[in-house]
Scaffold this active site. Structure first.
Site, PDB file in Angstrom:
ATOM      1  N   ILE A  12       0.846  -1.202   0.000  1.00 16.23           N
ATOM      2  CA  ILE A  12       0.000   0.000   0.000  1.00 16.23           C
ATOM      3  C   ILE A  12       0.881   1.252   0.000  1.00 16.23           C
ATOM      4  CG2 ILE A  12      -1.795   1.271   1.245  1.00 16.23           C
ATOM      5  CD1 ILE A  12      -2.604  -1.474   2.517  1.00 16.23           C
ATOM      6  N   ILE A  60      11.864   1.256  12.395  1.00 20.26           N
ATOM      7  CA  ILE A  60      11.108   2.005  13.421  1.00 20.26           C
ATOM      8  C   ILE A  60      11.224   1.389  14.815  1.00 20.26           C
ATOM      9  CG2 ILE A  60       9.478   3.060  11.808  1.00 20.26           C
ATOM     10  CD1 ILE A  60       7.402   0.903  12.803  1.00 20.26           C
ATOM     11  N   GLU A  84       4.414  -5.277  10.253  1.00 21.39           N
ATOM     12  CA  GLU A  84       4.301  -6.670   9.850  1.00 21.39           C
ATOM     13  C   GLU A  84       2.818  -6.856   9.573  1.00 21.39           C
ATOM     14  OE1 GLU A  84       6.512  -8.971   9.327  1.00 21.39           O
ATOM     15  OE2 GLU A  84       8.258  -7.844   9.963  1.00 21.39           O
ATOM     16  N   THR A 130      -6.355  -1.356  10.309  1.00 23.65           N
ATOM     17  CA  THR A 130      -7.106  -2.396   9.603  1.00 23.65           C
ATOM     18  C   THR A 130      -8.464  -2.659  10.257  1.00 23.65           C
ATOM     19  OG1 THR A 130      -7.100  -4.809   9.251  1.00 23.65           O
ATOM     20  CG2 THR A 130      -5.726  -4.020  11.017  1.00 23.65           C
ATOM     21  N   ASP A 131      -9.377  -3.206   9.474  1.00 24.85           N
ATOM     22  CA  ASP A 131     -10.687  -3.584  10.036  1.00 24.85           C
ATOM     23  C   ASP A 131     -10.567  -4.807  10.956  1.00 24.85           C
ATOM     24  OD1 ASP A 131     -10.205  -5.546   8.091  1.00 24.85           O
ATOM     25  OD2 ASP A 131     -12.165  -5.357   7.119  1.00 24.85           O
ATOM     26  N   GLU A 132      -9.395  -5.493  10.900  1.00 26.91           N
ATOM     27  CA  GLU A 132      -9.262  -6.738  11.671  1.00 26.91           C
ATOM     28  C   GLU A 132      -9.247  -6.492  13.179  1.00 26.91           C
ATOM     29  OE1 GLU A 132      -6.565  -9.592   9.950  1.00 26.91           O
ATOM     30  OE2 GLU A 132      -6.762  -8.701   7.974  1.00 26.91           O
ATOM     31  N   TYR A 155      -1.638 -10.617  14.814  1.00 27.17           N
ATOM     32  CA  TYR A 155      -1.556  -9.434  13.943  1.00 27.17           C
ATOM     33  C   TYR A 155      -2.578  -8.379  14.356  1.00 27.17           C
ATOM     34  CZ  TYR A 155      -2.620  -6.464   9.883  1.00 27.17           C
ATOM     35  OH  TYR A 155      -2.890  -5.385   9.073  1.00 27.17           O
ATOM     36  N   SER A 158      -1.858  -6.747  17.634  1.00 25.24           N
ATOM     37  CA  SER A 158      -0.770  -5.753  17.597  1.00 25.24           C
ATOM     38  C   SER A 158      -1.249  -4.458  16.944  1.00 25.24           C
ATOM     39  CB  SER A 158       0.459  -6.322  16.883  1.00 25.24           C
ATOM     40  OG  SER A 158       0.212  -6.496  15.500  1.00 25.24           O
ATOM     41  N   LYS A 159      -2.091  -4.570  15.923  1.00 25.81           N
ATOM     42  CA  LYS A 159      -2.621  -3.346  15.285  1.00 25.81           C
ATOM     43  C   LYS A 159      -3.579  -2.626  16.244  1.00 25.81           C
ATOM     44  CE  LYS A 159      -1.998  -1.955  11.655  1.00 25.81           C
ATOM     45  NZ  LYS A 159      -0.937  -1.087  11.083  1.00 25.81           N
ATOM     46  N   GLY A 288      -7.949 -19.730  14.745  1.00 29.87           N
ATOM     47  CA  GLY A 288      -8.582 -18.448  15.099  1.00 29.87           C
ATOM     48  C   GLY A 288      -9.066 -17.664  13.888  1.00 29.87           C
TER      49      GLY A 288
HETATM   50  P1  NAD Z   1       3.396  -4.761   3.511  1.00 26.88           P
HETATM   51  O1  NAD Z   1       3.742  -5.914   4.380  1.00 26.88           O
HETATM   52  O2  NAD Z   1       3.274  -4.940   2.049  1.00 26.88           O
HETATM   53  O3  NAD Z   1       4.472  -3.593   3.726  1.00 26.88           O
HETATM   54  C1  NAD Z   1       4.959  -3.230   4.984  1.00 26.88           C
HETATM   55  C2  NAD Z   1       6.184  -2.349   4.784  1.00 26.88           C
HETATM   56  O4  NAD Z   1       6.684  -1.972   6.083  1.00 26.88           O
HETATM   57  C3  NAD Z   1       7.329  -3.050   4.045  1.00 26.88           C
HETATM   58  O5  NAD Z   1       7.858  -2.198   3.056  1.00 26.88           O
HETATM   59  C4  NAD Z   1       8.347  -3.310   5.151  1.00 26.88           C
HETATM   60  O6  NAD Z   1       9.691  -3.313   4.678  1.00 26.88           O
HETATM   61  C5  NAD Z   1       8.087  -2.146   6.085  1.00 26.88           C
HETATM   62  N1  NAD Z   1       8.500  -2.461   7.470  1.00 26.88           N
HETATM   63  C6  NAD Z   1       8.200  -3.572   8.186  1.00 26.88           C
HETATM   64  N2  NAD Z   1       8.785  -3.514   9.394  1.00 26.88           N
HETATM   65  C7  NAD Z   1       9.443  -2.318   9.455  1.00 26.88           C
HETATM   66  C8  NAD Z   1      10.209  -1.685  10.450  1.00 26.88           C
HETATM   67  N3  NAD Z   1      10.452  -2.266  11.627  1.00 26.88           N
HETATM   68  N4  NAD Z   1      10.713  -0.453  10.205  1.00 26.88           N
HETATM   69  C9  NAD Z   1      10.486   0.142   8.996  1.00 26.88           C
HETATM   70  N5  NAD Z   1       9.774  -0.433   8.002  1.00 26.88           N
HETATM   71  C10 NAD Z   1       9.264  -1.651   8.232  1.00 26.88           C
HETATM   72  O7  NAD Z   1       2.067  -4.161   4.140  1.00 26.88           O
HETATM   73  P2  NAD Z   1       0.795  -3.485   3.431  1.00 26.88           P
HETATM   74  O8  NAD Z   1      -0.140  -4.547   3.044  1.00 26.88           O
HETATM   75  O9  NAD Z   1       1.246  -2.488   2.439  1.00 26.88           O
HETATM   76  O10 NAD Z   1       0.162  -2.725   4.684  1.00 26.88           O
HETATM   77  C11 NAD Z   1       0.582  -1.420   5.036  1.00 26.88           C
HETATM   78  C12 NAD Z   1      -0.185  -0.962   6.254  1.00 26.88           C
HETATM   79  O11 NAD Z   1      -1.577  -0.987   5.990  1.00 26.88           O
HETATM   80  C13 NAD Z   1       0.024  -1.846   7.488  1.00 26.88           C
HETATM   81  O12 NAD Z   1       0.098  -1.015   8.616  1.00 26.88           O
HETATM   82  C14 NAD Z   1      -1.204  -2.721   7.526  1.00 26.88           C
HETATM   83  O13 NAD Z   1      -1.514  -3.102   8.846  1.00 26.88           O
HETATM   84  C15 NAD Z   1      -2.251  -1.779   6.968  1.00 26.88           C
HETATM   85  N6  NAD Z   1      -3.374  -2.421   6.282  1.00 26.88           N
HETATM   86  C16 NAD Z   1      -3.155  -3.355   5.296  1.00 26.88           C
HETATM   87  C17 NAD Z   1      -4.231  -3.927   4.641  1.00 26.88           C
HETATM   88  C18 NAD Z   1      -4.033  -4.939   3.539  1.00 26.88           C
HETATM   89  O14 NAD Z   1      -5.007  -5.531   3.093  1.00 26.88           O
HETATM   90  N7  NAD Z   1      -2.828  -5.165   3.047  1.00 26.88           N
HETATM   91  C19 NAD Z   1      -5.538  -3.550   4.970  1.00 26.88           C
HETATM   92  C20 NAD Z   1      -5.728  -2.578   5.975  1.00 26.88           C
HETATM   93  C21 NAD Z   1      -4.632  -2.026   6.605  1.00 26.88           C
HETATM   94  P1  TYD Z   2      -5.187 -12.952   3.598  1.00 27.97           P
HETATM   95  O1  TYD Z   2      -4.924 -12.469   2.214  1.00 27.97           O
HETATM   96  O2  TYD Z   2      -4.083 -13.607   4.348  1.00 27.97           O
HETATM   97  O3  TYD Z   2      -5.772 -11.698   4.407  1.00 27.97           O
HETATM   98  P2  TYD Z   2      -6.456 -11.639   5.895  1.00 27.97           P
HETATM   99  O4  TYD Z   2      -6.203 -12.918   6.595  1.00 27.97           O
HETATM  100  O5  TYD Z   2      -5.713 -10.517   6.517  1.00 27.97           O
HETATM  101  O6  TYD Z   2      -7.896 -11.382   5.658  1.00 27.97           O
HETATM  102  O7  TYD Z   2      -6.398 -13.967   3.561  1.00 27.97           O
HETATM  103  C1  TYD Z   2      -7.662 -13.616   3.020  1.00 27.97           C
HETATM  104  C2  TYD Z   2      -8.606 -14.765   3.247  1.00 27.97           C
HETATM  105  O8  TYD Z   2      -8.148 -15.896   2.468  1.00 27.97           O
HETATM  106  C3  TYD Z   2      -8.639 -15.264   4.678  1.00 27.97           C
HETATM  107  O9  TYD Z   2      -9.965 -15.678   5.002  1.00 27.97           O
HETATM  108  C4  TYD Z   2      -7.699 -16.440   4.699  1.00 27.97           C
HETATM  109  C5  TYD Z   2      -7.867 -17.016   3.305  1.00 27.97           C
HETATM  110  N1  TYD Z   2      -6.663 -17.687   2.762  1.00 27.97           N
HETATM  111  C6  TYD Z   2      -6.750 -18.999   2.278  1.00 27.97           C
HETATM  112  O10 TYD Z   2      -7.814 -19.610   2.274  1.00 27.97           O
HETATM  113  N2  TYD Z   2      -5.605 -19.586   1.801  1.00 27.97           N
HETATM  114  C7  TYD Z   2      -4.407 -18.953   1.796  1.00 27.97           C
HETATM  115  O11 TYD Z   2      -3.389 -19.555   1.363  1.00 27.97           O
HETATM  116  C8  TYD Z   2      -4.342 -17.590   2.277  1.00 27.97           C
HETATM  117  C9  TYD Z   2      -3.036 -16.832   2.280  1.00 27.97           C
HETATM  118  C10 TYD Z   2      -5.506 -17.000   2.742  1.00 27.97           C
END
Ligand code: NAD
Ligand code: TYD
Length: 348
Positions: A12, A60, A84, A130-132, A155, A158-159, A288
């Site tokens: 993102i 960070i 993470e 996140t919505d989680e 996860y 922690s969020k 879970g």
């Molecule tokens: P991602 O895992 O793709 O990217 C995380 C980035 O953070 C990476 O570039 C990583 O190198 C960096 N990072 C990790 N640990 C670090 C540290 N200790 N110091 C500095 N940089 C560090 O994650 P994403 O999917 O792009 O998510 C970004 C944010 O959005 C997160 O906070 C996540 O909780 C939130 N979010 C993600 C989703 C989703 O669906 N992916 C949805 C809602 C919210």
């Molecule tokens: P994921 O992309 O890991 O996002 P989140 O767990 O944060 O929602 O998973 C999306 C959904 O897909 C979740 O219900 C778990 C499921 N899933 C599988 O069934 N198989 C897989 O290998 C993965 C990675 C996820």
């Protein structure tokens, strides 16, 4: 304005960095990222030489490093995405999530609190969440800004913790903050451990598609560029000390999503209809496993006029097209070659 984006080399974050670099030539965008397995500077190759962009490699979890950084640059705003982010990894190693998501966030809050108090108040600390954090829904109902926190995975715990710290720094120290909680994102540049890019990769390589349990779990999906647009809007026009729910108004059961993805892939790859579906394998469920997430994004729609710009079918097709065009990106990410890229580009 000097804007610090953390986690800008991630999924993102890279879409957000690109958007802000292009839209705000008068800002300087500082991208701070530790380049963990999920961070990839190849995501930002097209903007790396932009005059209003710089990359800072840093972690960070290192408080002294952040104090020094905030002392060197007068940041007007922080948009904090570094985290993470994968539930399955959090089940295997919760402490990594405590370190980055909780301690890392508090380190950033401390740096902002110290330096912003010294230098004036027009700042904003924007925490991306996140919505989680709201736990799991049954068959009906929606999460909103007022839903009680009820996290189930390491996860999401922690969020949730980091969200609480941000709010506490607002209440206790007057730190100007805003938080948004978004549903599942998908789109280009997502690391192939999350459902959609993992399954695209596996279909390409004719590997099993590992669906957890019966596949009846539901997620609300949002195209990543629509999330970046929402973050831009909330950063500029959101109200201080407020939370915004962001979602796609787009719920899919996992199995239905996988079927749609299989159909798109079969058609793009010129394979017989139904052939990718044969790769589906129901495997042991995630411990879970949250049954359903769904966001009520009506506040951001009503107050800031935001809404998703693409349908899921359109977004998924764009996503598949991107992965099919960028097989080298996929291979580099898998091989860890992007580490070499970083060394070549920046040395060290
Ligand atoms: P991602 O895992 O793709 O990217 C995380 C980035 O953070 C990476 O570039 C990583 O190198 C960096 N990072 C990790 N640990 C670090 C540290 N200790 N110091 C500095 N940089 C560090 O994650 P994403 O999917 O792009 O998510 C970004 C944010 O959005 C997160 O906070 C996540 O909780 C939130 N979010 C993600 C989703 C989703 O669906 N992916 C949805 C809602 C919210
Ligand atoms: P994921 O992309 O890991 O996002 P989140 O767990 O944060 O929602 O998973 C999306 C959904 O897909 C979740 O219900 C778990 C499921 N899933 C599988 O069934 N198989 C897989 O290998 C993965 C990675 C996820």
């Amino acid at each position: 304005m000097n804007i610090l984006i953390t986690g800008g080399a991630g999924f993102i974050g890279s879409h957000l960095v690109r958007r802000l670099v292009h839209r705000y030539p008068e800002y300087h965008i500082h991208n701070l990222d530790a380049l963990t397995y999920a961070g990839n500077l190849e995501n930002l190759k097209d903007v790396e030489n932009a005059p209003n962009y710089s990359f800072i490699k840093g972690d960070i979890t290192q408080a002294a490093f952040l104090e020094k950084l905030f002392g060197q640059t007068n940041f007007d705003g922080v948009i904090h995405l570094a985290a993470e982010s994968h539930v399955d990894r959090s089940i295997a190693d919760p402490m990594a999530f405590v370190r980055t998501n909780v301690i890392g966030t508090v380190n950033l809050l401390n740096a902002a609190k110290t330096f912003w108090r010294k230098h004036g108040e027009h700042r904003r600390f924007y925490h991306i969440s996140t919505d989680e954090v709201y736990g799991s829904l049954g068959e009906t109902g929606l999460f909103s800004e007022t839903t009680a926190y009820d996290p189930n995975s390491p996860y999401s715990a922690s969020k949730a913790s980091s969200d609480h710290f941000v709010r506490a720094y607002g209440e206790t120290y007057g730190l100007p903050y805003v938080i948004s909680n978004c549903s599942n994102n998908y789109g280009p540049n997502q690391f192939p451990e999350k459902l959609i890019p993992l399954f695209i990769r596996n279909i390409l390589e004719n590997r099993e598609l590992p669906v957890y349990g019966d596949g009846n779990y539901t997620r609300d999906w949002l195209y990543v560029k629509d999330h970046a647009a929402a973050i831009d809007l909330v950063f500029h026009q959101g109200a201080n000390q407020k939370t915004y729910a962001i979602g796609g108004f787009n719920e899919w059961k996992n199995l239905a999503l996988v079927h749609l993805l299989c159909d798109i892939m079969d058609s793009k790859l010129g394979r017989a209809t139904g052939s990718s579906k044969e790769l589906i394998a129901h495997i042991k469920d995630r411990p879970g496993h949250d049954f359903r997430y769904a966001m009520d994004a009506s506040r951001i729609n009503r107050e800031l006029g935001w809404e998703p710009s693409v349908t899921f079918e359109e977004g998924l097709e764009k996503t598949v097209d991107w992965y099919l065009k960028n097989t080298a990106w996929l291979q580099n990410v898998i091989n860890g070659n992007y580490q070499r890229y970083y060394k070549e580009q920046y040395g060290g």
